[in-house]
Design a protein around this motif. Structure first.
Motif: not given
Lengths: 259, 233
Positions: A22, A26-27, A30-31, A34, B57, B60-61, B63-64, B79, B83, B87
């Protein structure tokens, strides 16, 4: 038994693998996405702020230039107005001077013309007076103007004062004496004039009689720059004054209008 | 009736075995990883994003922000672990709506494994943050006499984490199983829906407690928490 050691170990490994998966799929993506978007937005905001600052700066510069332009325009306008005023004044002075010159020229021409007219009138008047006086004398007294003028000169010589006599005597003794008259004198009047001068001078004086080309308005005795005369100029001057007065009344209003 | 999916063994060779818990976990791992990979293949960094990307997003945001809100200074560092905890547990519990599905979190081995991970992660993050000496000194606070109690607290809270999650999930599954055999129509569906809610809450509680433990261990010069799991179910 609720606890299964192998399952616990397997699940720990499974979980750690899942953490890695993940984190990998995933993280982090995505991060990162962003973060990239936030960076782009922040960059856009910075650019916008910078452009805004630049726009403000340009606006200030434009305002400053406009103000400077306005000031310069005012200065130039004042300068142009001063130049125009100065030029106008110069041209007005020149026009005024030209006007004055033309007026002076006109006045001179008018004076000259008036003098000519005066002279013409004077001559005509003298002729007229002589003709009139001669005709009048002839009609009323059966005498000529020349005779009467000669008689008048003789009377004047005879009737002069002692002081006048002394001066006349000096004058007669200095040189040739010329008798000028408007008309030819007859012999009698020449003799009477010669006798009168002889009496006055106490000696015989050689007389020269002449009628000048330019008509004189009477009779005159000339010697060494001195002159004794009888003329009708006094009468003519009075008449001339009256005529001039009449002419002035006729010409002055127009002249005043020009002034 | 079996209490744990650990007992459904499909293959065994000595100590090694392949039971329902492990297989289900693999399937869940596969779905989670594949789903994440499919969605994050083409991420957009522009203003327009797909619905799936927006969902990820938000997740994830969220969770962050939760991690940051609890007190961890750099949520990006934690995370991955926290995270994934949330999940995995929540996805595992959500899948109970599938017929015949037995969640791996209903296995005490799984919950114990997760609790052990937390048990190991807390000192690991603490040491990474404060160093070995700095972390170990926290066990001597407020006085060295508290060392045995601190150690007991460390173990007991790990055990509590494991048993709490196991008990809640297993009990939900067992209750639904019993109700299906007694009243097969309406009541099991209601309990299943309740189980969904309970599963999400347990996932949240497990993750939040793990975050709190790590936050307490990584707090510089901070005191040890006074068992924040007291009062929870």
């Amino acid at each position: 038994m609720l606890f299964d050691p192998f399952t616990i170990i397997a699940q720990i490994i499974n979980f750690l693998v899942l953490v890695w998966l993940l984190r990998r799929f995933l993280y982090r993506p995505v991060l990162d996405a962003i973060q990239a978007r936030e960076d782009r937005i922040a960059s856009g905001l910075r650019d916008a702020a910078r452009e805004k600052a630049e726009a403000a700066s340009e606006r200030d510069e434009l305002v400053r230039r406009n103000a400077a332009f306005d000031r310069e325009r005012d200065v130039r306008m004042k300068q142009v107005q001063a130049d125009v005023e100065r030029q106008r004044s110069t041209w007005m002075d020149a026009a005024r001077k030209e006007h004055e010159a033309q007026r002076e020229q006109l006045r001179t021409a008018l004076d000259r013309e008036r003098d000519e007219v005066d002279r013409a009138i004077d001559g005509q008047l003298r002729e007229g007076v002589f003709a009139l006086a001669g005709k009048t004398l002839h009609d009323l007294a059966d005498a000529t103007l020349a005779d009467r003028m000669a008689d008048k000169l003789v009377e004047r010589l005879v009737g002069s004062t002692n002081e006048e006599r002394a001066r006349l005597r000096d004058m007669l003794m200095k040189g040739p004496v010329i008798v000028r008259s408007a008309f030819e004198l007859d012999e009698d009047h020449r003799k009477s004039l010669s006798h009168a001068i002889k009496d006055l001078a106490g000696a015989t004086i050689d007389l020269h009689f002449e009628v000048p080309a330019t008509r004189i308005d009477g009779i005159e005795l000339v010697s060494d720059g001195l002159k004794v005369s009888w003329t009708i100029s006094g009468y003519l001057r009075d008449m001339e004054e009256q005529v001039r007065s009449l002419l002035r009344k006729g010409t002055d209003p127009g002249t005043d209008r020009h002034d | 009736m079996e209490l744990s999916p650990d007992h459904s063994v499909y293959w065994q060779h000595g100590f090694l075995k392949l039971n329902l818990t492990i297989i289900t976990t693999w399937v869940l791992m596969l779905v989670l990883s594949a789903g994440a990979w499919v969605i994050t293949r083409r991420l957009s960094t522009g203003e327009k994003v797909s619905r799936w990307q927006a969902m990820l997003e938000i997740l994830v945001l969220g969770i962050r922000d939760q991690i940051g809100g609890i007190g961890l200074q750099q949520p990006q560092r934690y995370i991955g672990f926290l995270g994934t905890l949330f999940l995995f547990i929540s996805f595992s519990n959500l899948c109970v709506i599938l017929p015949g599905y037995v969640p791996p979190t209903g296995s005490l081995s799984t919950t114990a494994a997760l609790a052990l991970c937390v048990f190991l992660a807390v000192p690991l993050f603490g040491i990474m943050r404060s160093g070995l000496r700095g972390y170990l000194s926290t066990y001597l606070k407020p006085t060295p006499f508290m060392l045995p109690f601190n150690l007991i607290g460390e173990v007991s809270r790990t055990l509590a984490l494991a048993v709490r999650l196991f008990g809640n999930i297993m009990s939900g599954t067992v209750i639904v199983g019993i109700l299906v055999s007694i009243t097969p129509l309406l009541f099991p569906a209601v309990m299943n829906a309740l189980g969904l809610l309970t599963g999400m809450i347990q996932a949240y509680i497990f993750s939040v407690l793990a975050t709190v433990y790590i936050a307490a261990a990584t707090r510089e010069g901070g005191e040890r928490p006074a068992h924040p799991d007291q009062g929870t179910k």
